[in-house]
Design a protein around this motif. Structure first.
Motif, short mmCIF file in Angstrom:
data_model
loop_
_atom_site.label_atom_id
_atom_site.label_comp_id
_atom_site.label_asym_id
_atom_site.label_seq_id
_atom_site.Cartn_x
_atom_site.Cartn_y
_atom_site.Cartn_z
N VAL A 46 0.83 -1.25 0.06
CA VAL A 46 0.00 0.13 -0.01
C VAL A 46 0.90 1.12 0.10
CG1 VAL A 46 -1.95 -1.13 1.13
CG2 VAL A 46 -0.21 0.04 2.39
N TRP A 47 0.20 2.27 -0.44
CA TRP A 47 0.82 3.71 -0.26
C TRP A 47 -0.22 4.41 0.61
CZ3 TRP A 47 0.61 7.89 -4.61
CH2 TRP A 47 1.14 9.09 -4.06
N LEU A 48 0.24 4.78 1.60
CA LEU A 48 -0.59 5.55 2.78
C LEU A 48 -0.15 6.92 2.80
CD1 LEU A 48 -0.83 2.63 5.16
CD2 LEU A 48 -2.60 3.34 3.65
N SER A 49 -0.83 7.87 3.35
CA SER A 49 -0.53 9.22 3.99
C SER A 49 -1.47 9.55 5.02
CB SER A 49 -0.82 10.40 2.86
OG SER A 49 -2.29 10.27 2.66
N ASP A 50 -0.99 10.68 5.91
CA ASP A 50 -1.78 10.81 7.09
C ASP A 50 -3.35 11.06 6.61
OD1 ASP A 50 -1.13 13.32 6.05
OD2 ASP A 50 -0.31 13.85 7.59
N ASP A 51 -3.38 11.61 5.52
CA ASP A 51 -4.95 11.75 5.34
C ASP A 51 -5.79 10.39 5.39
OD1 ASP A 51 -4.18 14.31 4.59
OD2 ASP A 51 -4.17 13.90 2.51
N ASP A 52 -5.26 9.24 5.27
CA ASP A 52 -6.02 7.92 5.46
C ASP A 52 -6.51 7.84 6.86
OD1 ASP A 52 -5.72 7.21 2.67
OD2 ASP A 52 -3.61 7.01 3.07
N GLY A 53 -5.96 8.57 7.75
CA GLY A 53 -6.52 8.45 9.10
C GLY A 53 -5.71 7.06 10.08
N GLU A 54 -6.57 6.75 10.79
CA GLU A 54 -5.88 5.58 11.81
C GLU A 54 -5.94 4.24 10.89
OE1 GLU A 54 -4.69 5.64 14.86
OE2 GLU A 54 -5.13 7.63 15.05
N VAL A 55 -4.81 3.63 10.99
CA VAL A 55 -4.61 2.28 10.37
C VAL A 55 -4.51 1.11 11.33
CG1 VAL A 55 -2.85 1.05 8.78
CG2 VAL A 55 -3.28 3.51 8.66
N ASP A 56 -5.19 0.03 11.02
CA ASP A 56 -5.15 -1.09 11.66
C ASP A 56 -4.10 -2.05 10.87
OD1 ASP A 56 -5.43 -3.80 12.69
OD2 ASP A 56 -7.66 -3.36 13.27
N GLY A 64 -3.10 -8.86 3.25
CA GLY A 64 -1.92 -9.35 2.11
C GLY A 64 -0.96 -8.24 1.76
N ALA A 65 -1.00 -7.17 2.77
CA ALA A 65 0.04 -6.04 2.53
C ALA A 65 1.46 -6.55 2.93
CB ALA A 65 -0.22 -4.67 3.19
N ASP A 66 2.40 -6.71 1.92
CA ASP A 66 3.80 -7.24 2.29
C ASP A 66 4.60 -5.79 2.73
OD1 ASP A 66 3.10 -9.88 1.48
OD2 ASP A 66 3.32 -9.09 -0.52
N PHE A 67 4.23 -4.69 2.18
CA PHE A 67 5.07 -3.40 2.48
C PHE A 67 3.98 -2.39 2.57
CE2 PHE A 67 5.02 -3.84 -2.25
CZ PHE A 67 4.36 -2.41 -2.50
N ALA A 68 4.53 -1.07 3.20
CA ALA A 68 3.91 -0.04 3.05
C ALA A 68 4.78 1.23 2.80
CB ALA A 68 3.20 0.20 4.54
N TYR A 69 4.47 2.04 1.77
CA TYR A 69 5.09 3.09 1.62
C TYR A 69 4.09 4.32 2.14
CZ TYR A 69 8.96 2.33 -1.38
OH TYR A 69 10.31 2.01 -1.87
#
Length: 231
Positions: A46-56, A64-69
């Protein structure tokens, strides 16, 4: 005289309307749930930013996320103050982590590099930094010429790569590539973006692809950008 109703025609129209509603519902469901087949792309994330809010992070890893940007910085002054905590949380679930800087075509390169290195520590376990490049009329209403843009970007890349001790990945939008043909000018791995259909606008093989920006997961409050790696 009253016009006679045609029952067969009414039934046909009702059937067509039902078919359209079913097709629309299926398209809506697909847009929210589709991901590329893992048989074709074994490494996904996934590609996440702080706009995505809280992340579980547990659910994200389970999806199935192997990595996070993670978007660490933008331009010269915007920073994700929770970047360090997010890195720790992702690693705690066995995920690899990388940092994204959203590049501002109108902002000084050295100030942008300083912003990035302030947020992102020198860490050999981090994935290569990704630099998101797009044409943004909000921050840069009049884009620079090709020579100026390339000169500034080269300065930025030199400083970020010196800090990271590894080459960056260029996350190039279709609009920016049409304006500058950057993929052909700068020899770096390419990250492309296009929902559902594999894009070809970079003109050469890509390494990463944001395959959908509409995926819905219980791990986040809104749509998630799902990314695959081409091996």
């Amino acid at each position: 005289m009253a016009r006679k109703r045609n029952p067969a025609r009414r039934r046909l129209m009702a059937a067509l309307l039902l078919a359209v509603l079913i097709a629309a519902g299926f398209a809506w469901w697909t847009a929210r749930n589709w991901r590329p087949d893992r048989a074709d792309y074994p490494v996904q994330g996934v590609w996440l930013s702080d706009d995505d809010g809280e992340v579980d992070w547990r659910q994200l890893r389970g999806a199935g996320a192997d990595f996070a940007y993670l978007t660490a910085s933008e331009g010269t002054g915007t920073r994700d103050t929770a970047f360090g905590k997010a890195v720790e949380a992702a690693r705690g679930r066995g995920m690899q982590v990388g940092a994204v800087h959203v590049y501002d075509l109108c902002a000084p390169a050295e100030a942008q590099a300083a912003n990035f290195v302030t947020v992102v520590p020198r860490d050999k376990e981090m994935l290569p930094p990704a630099i998101a490049l797009d044409i943004n009329s909000r921050t840069c209403p009049a884009v620079p010429g090709e020579a100026q843009m390339q000169s500034e970007l080269t300065t930025f890349l030199n400083q970020v790569e010196k800090h990271a001790e590894k080459p960056v990945i260029l996350m190039i939008s279709d609009a920016l590539e049409q304006e500058y043909h950057l993929a052909a000018m700068i020899d770096r791995n390419i990250w492309v973006s296009q929902d559902f259909l594999e894009p070809g606008y970079a003109g050469r093989p890509w390494v990463m692809w944001t395959a959908t920006s509409r995926l819905r997961l219980n791990a986040t409050t809104g749509p998630t950008r799902w990314v695959v790696v081409q091996q």
